[in-house]
Scaffold this active site. Structure first.
Site, short mmCIF file in Angstrom:
data_model
loop_
_atom_site.label_atom_id
_atom_site.label_comp_id
_atom_site.label_asym_id
_atom_site.label_seq_id
_atom_site.Cartn_x
_atom_site.Cartn_y
_atom_site.Cartn_z
N GLY A 10 25.98 -0.24 115.03
CA GLY A 10 26.34 -0.12 113.61
C GLY A 10 27.59 -0.93 113.33
O GLY A 10 28.40 -0.58 112.47
N GLY A 13 29.00 -1.93 109.89
CA GLY A 13 29.36 -0.90 108.91
C GLY A 13 30.86 -0.85 108.69
O GLY A 13 31.61 -1.66 109.22
N ILE A 55 18.85 0.37 117.39
CA ILE A 55 19.13 1.27 118.52
C ILE A 55 17.85 1.99 118.95
O ILE A 55 17.83 2.62 120.00
CB ILE A 55 20.22 2.30 118.17
CG1 ILE A 55 19.88 3.02 116.85
CG2 ILE A 55 21.58 1.64 118.07
CD1 ILE A 55 20.81 4.19 116.53
N TYR A 154 21.90 15.05 107.42
CA TYR A 154 22.94 14.30 108.14
C TYR A 154 23.87 15.25 108.91
O TYR A 154 24.17 15.03 110.08
CB TYR A 154 23.73 13.48 107.11
CG TYR A 154 24.96 12.78 107.63
CD1 TYR A 154 24.86 11.60 108.35
CD2 TYR A 154 26.23 13.30 107.37
CE1 TYR A 154 26.00 10.94 108.80
CE2 TYR A 154 27.37 12.65 107.82
CZ TYR A 154 27.24 11.48 108.53
OH TYR A 154 28.37 10.84 108.98
N1 SER Z 1 31.57 10.45 104.53
C1 SER Z 1 30.24 10.63 105.00
C2 SER Z 1 29.29 10.86 103.91
O1 SER Z 1 29.72 11.11 102.82
C3 SER Z 1 30.16 11.81 105.88
O2 SER Z 1 30.52 11.50 107.16
O3 SER Z 1 28.12 10.85 104.16
#
Ligand code: SER
Length: 338
Positions: A10, A13, A55, A154
């Site tokens: 990544g 990023g 990945i 997430y």
């Molecule tokens: N800052 C990230 C998000 O808002 C969270 O790790 O997804």
């Protein structure tokens, strides 16, 4: 002495940008970067080799394993919280299966060269799930073990991968005749929302703060998607990179845990707006609440207890709220959009 090779996933990023700049400041780190996209031109000359790929591509990881002896892995590739809600299965593939693929990769790398592979993993305040806004306001700072009931894909992905990283590091194949653990030295930071003067995030839910700032600096109107009283912890990108590097350098015996909270300041959306308006008085910043994304922000703690990071490895952010804007964000952002 051999130069240890560092693999960064990544890499293109936001954290990757900051990390590659810092790691190469003194010119002695050999970096292999991996990303789905080409590396931005500012970074391309700084890495030893950039590999464009996924990945999740086992053959690609096998090829890297054969070609390099990797000692450090910064596994930054992930789909952030907002994007993950639109594609939960893809989030699981990238955030969970991708992380396990990288842990397997590091395990095999450690087995083959015989040194533990340092594996740095960014987790997030998204692993927390406050039961209500009332509880969020009452509790204030949360400790690492509290309120681990994420409401987002997430957050679930990150929480599980924290555990699986600890498993690989300490208990991998614990019933095998020969001990197999200890090939990975897994270390994890739960980051707050991050704000960079040089890059803008995509697909996160804490994005309202950096978006507000970058829009104001470009004289573009911005409608903030959370209520003015919304409060979560934030940190500048340089402090987050410092923290990653500091944790990476800490002697193993000083670490009492594998996962650490860190924080720096925790302004409300209204406070962020005020500071931005002082610097960019012409900025047009309104509020247009997105109830669903608001729900995610309300489920994240208003602050974190980072005393373990401070005690174990000397975490100490340079920028408080005022310095962050006055010294780092506003001056650099002004230059960026001149
Ligand atoms: N800052 C990230 C998000 O808002 C969270 O790790 O997804």
């Amino acid at each position: 002495m051999r130069t240890p090779v560092t693999l960064i996933t990544g890499a293109n990023g936001e954290i990757g940008h900051g990390l590659i700049h810092r790691l190469t400041e003194f010119g002695n780190t050999s970096i292999i970067s991996l990303d789905l996209n080409p590396l931005s031109p500012a970074l391309a000359s700084k890495v030893t080799r950039h590999i464009m790929g996924s990945i999740l591509d086992e053959q690609l990881l096998d090829r890297i394993l054969v070609e390099y002896e990797i000692d450090h892995v910064y596994h930054l590739a992930a789909l952030l919280s907002t994007r993950s809600e639109f594609a939960p299965m893809m989030a699981h593939r990238v955030n969970v299966e991708g992380t396990i693929a990288m842990l397997e990769f590091a395990q095999r790398q450690g087995e083959s060269h015989g040194r533990p592979v340092l594996f740095l993993y960014p987790s997030s305040i998204a692993v927390y799930g406050m039961p209500s806004l009332e509880a969020k306001n009452r509790v204030g700072k949360v400790k690492e073990e509290e309120f681990l009931h994420p409401t987002t894909m997430y957050g679930c992905n990150k929480l599980y991968c924290e555990q699986i990283g600890n498993y690989y590091s300490r208990h991998y194949k614990q019933l095998a005749a020969e001990p197999q653990s200890g090939k990975i030295d897994f270390r994890c930071i739960r980051f707050p929302g991050l704000i960079s003067a040089f890059t803008v995030p995509s697909g996160g839910t804490s994005d309202f703060a950096p978006e507000m700032l970058h829009a104001a600096a470009q004289n573009q109107p911005y409608a903030c998607f959370v209520r003015p009283d919304s409060r979560i912890p934030f940190m500048t990108m340089p402090d987050s990179i410092d923290a990653l590097l500091k944790l990476a350098q800490a002697p193993r015996e000083q670490l009492t845990r594998t996962v650490y909270n860190i924080g720096a300041f925790n302004p409300s959306a209204a406070e962020i707006r005020e500071i931005i308006l002082r610097a960019f008085p012409q900025a047009e910043i309104t509020t247009q609440v997105d109830a669903k994304r608001q729900g995610i922000i309300d489920s994240w703690p208003m602050d974190v207890d980072d005393s373990a990071a401070r005690n174990d490895w000397g975490f100490a952010p340079h920028y408080d709220l005022q310095l962050a804007f006055e010294e780092y964000l506003i001056p650099n952002i002004r230059k960026r959009y001149l």
